[in-house]
Write a protein that holds these residues in place. Structure first.
Motif, PDB file in Angstrom:
ATOM      1  N   ALA A  65       0.964  -1.357   0.026  1.00  0.00           N
ATOM      2  CA  ALA A  65       0.120  -0.125  -0.063  1.00  0.00           C
ATOM      3  C   ALA A  65       0.801   1.422   0.006  1.00  0.00           C
ATOM      4  CB  ALA A  65      -0.951  -0.145   1.132  1.00  0.00           C
ATOM      5  N   GLY A  66       0.213   2.222  -0.648  1.00  0.00           N
ATOM      6  CA  GLY A  66       1.057   3.393  -0.846  1.00  0.00           C
ATOM      7  C   GLY A  66       1.859   3.618  -2.124  1.00  0.00           C
ATOM      8  N   PRO A  67       2.372   4.680  -2.322  1.00  0.00           N
ATOM      9  CA  PRO A  67       2.904   5.635  -1.352  1.00  0.00           C
ATOM     10  C   PRO A  67       1.940   6.779  -0.929  1.00  0.00           C
ATOM     11  CG  PRO A  67       3.824   6.432  -3.544  1.00  0.00           C
ATOM     12  CD  PRO A  67       3.039   5.084  -3.752  1.00  0.00           C
ATOM     13  N   GLU A 121      -1.513  -7.468   7.495  1.00  0.00           N
ATOM     14  CA  GLU A 121      -1.348  -6.718   6.164  1.00  0.00           C
ATOM     15  C   GLU A 121      -2.105  -5.385   6.317  1.00  0.00           C
ATOM     16  OE1 GLU A 121      -1.560  -8.145   1.421  1.00  0.00           O
ATOM     17  OE2 GLU A 121      -2.786  -9.102   3.181  1.00  0.00           O
ATOM     18  N   VAL A 122      -1.134  -4.419   5.456  1.00  0.00           N
ATOM     19  CA  VAL A 122      -1.627  -3.110   5.377  1.00  0.00           C
ATOM     20  C   VAL A 122      -2.082  -2.958   4.043  1.00  0.00           C
ATOM     21  CG1 VAL A 122      -1.220  -0.883   5.511  1.00  0.00           C
ATOM     22  CG2 VAL A 122      -0.055  -2.258   6.915  1.00  0.00           C
ATOM     23  N   LEU A 123      -3.308  -2.927   3.595  1.00  0.00           N
ATOM     24  CA  LEU A 123      -3.804  -2.664   2.264  1.00  0.00           C
ATOM     25  C   LEU A 123      -4.454  -1.570   2.232  1.00  0.00           C
ATOM     26  CD1 LEU A 123      -5.428  -6.453   1.529  1.00  0.00           C
ATOM     27  CD2 LEU A 123      -3.526  -5.435   0.395  1.00  0.00           C
ATOM     28  N   ALA A 124      -4.472  -0.677   2.621  1.00  0.00           N
ATOM     29  CA  ALA A 124      -4.760   0.822   2.566  1.00  0.00           C
ATOM     30  C   ALA A 124      -3.686   1.608   2.922  1.00  0.00           C
ATOM     31  CB  ALA A 124      -5.917   1.420   3.179  1.00  0.00           C
ATOM     32  N   PRO A 125      -3.436   2.725   1.917  1.00  0.00           N
ATOM     33  CA  PRO A 125      -2.186   3.680   2.371  1.00  0.00           C
ATOM     34  C   PRO A 125      -2.306   4.565   3.454  1.00  0.00           C
ATOM     35  CG  PRO A 125      -3.239   4.007   0.054  1.00  0.00           C
ATOM     36  CD  PRO A 125      -4.173   3.014   0.572  1.00  0.00           C
ATOM     37  N   PRO A 126      -1.414   4.458   4.347  1.00  0.00           N
ATOM     38  CA  PRO A 126      -1.471   5.231   5.588  1.00  0.00           C
ATOM     39  C   PRO A 126      -1.821   6.717   5.485  1.00  0.00           C
ATOM     40  CG  PRO A 126       0.483   3.786   5.319  1.00  0.00           C
ATOM     41  CD  PRO A 126      -0.156   3.965   4.082  1.00  0.00           C
ATOM     42  N   ARG A 127      -2.305   7.533   6.157  1.00  0.00           N
ATOM     43  CA  ARG A 127      -2.690   8.685   6.331  1.00  0.00           C
ATOM     44  C   ARG A 127      -1.913   9.339   7.260  1.00  0.00           C
ATOM     45  NH1 ARG A 127      -4.378   8.099   1.698  1.00  0.00           N
ATOM     46  NH2 ARG A 127      -6.427   8.341   0.911  1.00  0.00           N
ATOM     47  N   ALA A 128      -1.421  10.653   6.986  1.00  0.00           N
ATOM     48  CA  ALA A 128      -0.385  11.395   7.643  1.00  0.00           C
ATOM     49  C   ALA A 128      -1.465  12.490   8.050  1.00  0.00           C
ATOM     50  CB  ALA A 128       0.915  11.946   7.074  1.00  0.00           C
TER      51      ALA A 128
END
Length: 423
Positions: free
Chosen positions: A141-143, A178-185
């Motif tokens: 996921a990402g960037p 598992e990370v399947l969504a982009p992180p949010r800052a």
């Protein structure tokens, strides 16, 4: 089809299994999931798999009746000119997997990640490579960008932060699955939604875990997640059980939580109401899609549902302009809806089963990618086709990205292209 909603009471939740909130998985449940897909005729874009961290079954859904082939493209009279400013090889792409890898841009830089762990920064204007790093991680996921960092998620339950200027790895944080969504800052925190239904906040400077919450997940769900949406000091998240929650970024305290999509139907598959879409926020309202739950509009203040269009089965994120709400359904038909009522203005069915991305507003048009590497342009007011360009030979799985006056497209094969459109 479209009706005002009185908020239903929360559905009863089954008891947690083990030491973590989740559903146990046995052979009968796996068989049920496989049978449900087989009997329903839904197209799988990958194998069903068991998430060993959360104990849930995630099903990769293509949508629609697989007995009907993708609709051939018909000849159109183009109304626009499409220019390819540049295109470059940016790595291995998603490797044919259903991942949330794509592109992100800021200023004159464009950042691209592939599933083998490579991250590349390009000059947006020229396509020249500025830096490339190999993280050695299986990225999923990402960037995403924020506070001078490039944020990425991995299959191995990690969140990685790189320096935007140099690509130097700043930290690696651990989450539950598992990370399947982009992180949010945010300003101080990074919000992460993991495949087992958990939400994490990590310190944006160190990657240290600040807090986490669990959410009951469904025994059968789509493979995919909606990214969290940050609003100043709050984070809004949709879950696989049809619930949506607003939480404080500082400590995870829940401001409100509502069942915005209510399961119905006889089979497990019919009762899937995953919110795999990233919420879209506008003028105190939040818009989201829930598989078998319709397109939903709710108040940002408390999550009260205002309208729901149950005619549409969709899992892709909606998008909104000053007047319209646009969404691609599971059959790859594109819809234009009234944002205030959910009423259908138009439906474009020329791309039936061509595995379209979510629509993206670009100028006065909409842009969508398809499984053959085409980018299609539609008029926002009536959905008519105004242009198309075959940019790649591999599928376009992630929605195009608009930066300034250009459109960035990323292919499953790892190519990235910058397009510009004029009348």
């Amino acid at each position: 089809m479209i009706r005002p909603i009185r908020q239903s009471p929360p559905l009863p939740c089954p008891p947690p299994v083990g030491g973590r909130v989740g559903w146990g998985v046995g052979p009968s449940l796996v068989l049920l999931g496989v049978l449900a897909l087989s009997l329903s005729g839904c197209q799988s874009m990958g194998a069903a798999f068991s998430n060993t961290v959360s104990g849930t079954i995630d099903m990769v859904m293509g949508g629609g009746d697989t007995t009907e082939p993708p609709k051939p493209l018909e000849k159109i009279e183009p109304e626009i000119e499409i220019e390819t400013v540049w295109d470059e090889d940016a790595g291995a792409g998603d490797g044919g997997q259903w991942l949330s890898l794509g592109v992100a841009g800021k200023g004159d830089r464009l950042y691209v990640a592939d599933h083998e762990g490579r991250v590349t920064a390009f000059n947006l204007q020229t396509g020249d490579e500025i830096w490339q790093v190999d993280t050695g991680l299986a990225l999923s996921a990402g960037p995403a960008l924020g506070m001078g960092k490039v944020l990425l998620g991995t299959i191995e339950a990690q969140v990685v932060a790189l320096d935007q200027d140099s690509g130097e790895r700043l930290w690696t944080g651990q989450v539950s699955s598992e990370v399947l969504a982009p992180p949010r800052a945010g300003r101080k925190e990074v919000a992460v939604h993991t495949v087992d239904g958990a939400v994490f906040a990590l310190d944006i400077d160190s990657g240290e875990r600040l807090w986490s919450t669990d959410q009951q997940v469904s025994p059968l769900s789509l493979r995919g997640l909606g990214a969290p949406e940050i609003l100043e000091d709050k984070v809004l998240v949709g879950f696989a059980n049809g619930r949506m929650a607003m939480m404080r970024l500082s400590d995870g305290k829940v401001d409100w939580e509502k069942q915005v999509a209510v399961p119905s139907g006889m089979s497990e598959l019919e009762r899937v109401v995953d919110i795999d879409a990233t919420p879209v926020i506008r003028d105190g309202m939040v818009y989201v899609t829930a598989y078998h739950g319709g397109v939903i509009a709710a108040t940002l203040l408390d999550g009260e549902v205002i309208w729901r269009n149950e005619e549409i089965i969709a899992s892709a994120s909606p998008t909104i302009t000053w007047r319209y709400l646009f969404v691609t359904d599971t059959d790859s038909d594109v819809w234009g809806l009234d944002e205030t009522t959910g009423r259908t203005y138009w439906k474009q069915a020329a791309f039936h089963h061509r595995r379209l991305t979510a629509p993206v507003p670009y100028g006065e048009w909409l842009a969508v990618g398809d499984y053959k590497g085409y980018v299609h342009f539609l008029a926002q007011e009536d959905g008519r086709q105004v242009g198309r360009e075959r940019v790649f030979r591999s599928p376009i799985r992630t929605p195009p990205v608009v930066i300034g006056d250009v459109l960035i497209v990323y292919s499953s094969g790892g190519d990235v292209a910058v397009l510009k459109v004029e009348h």
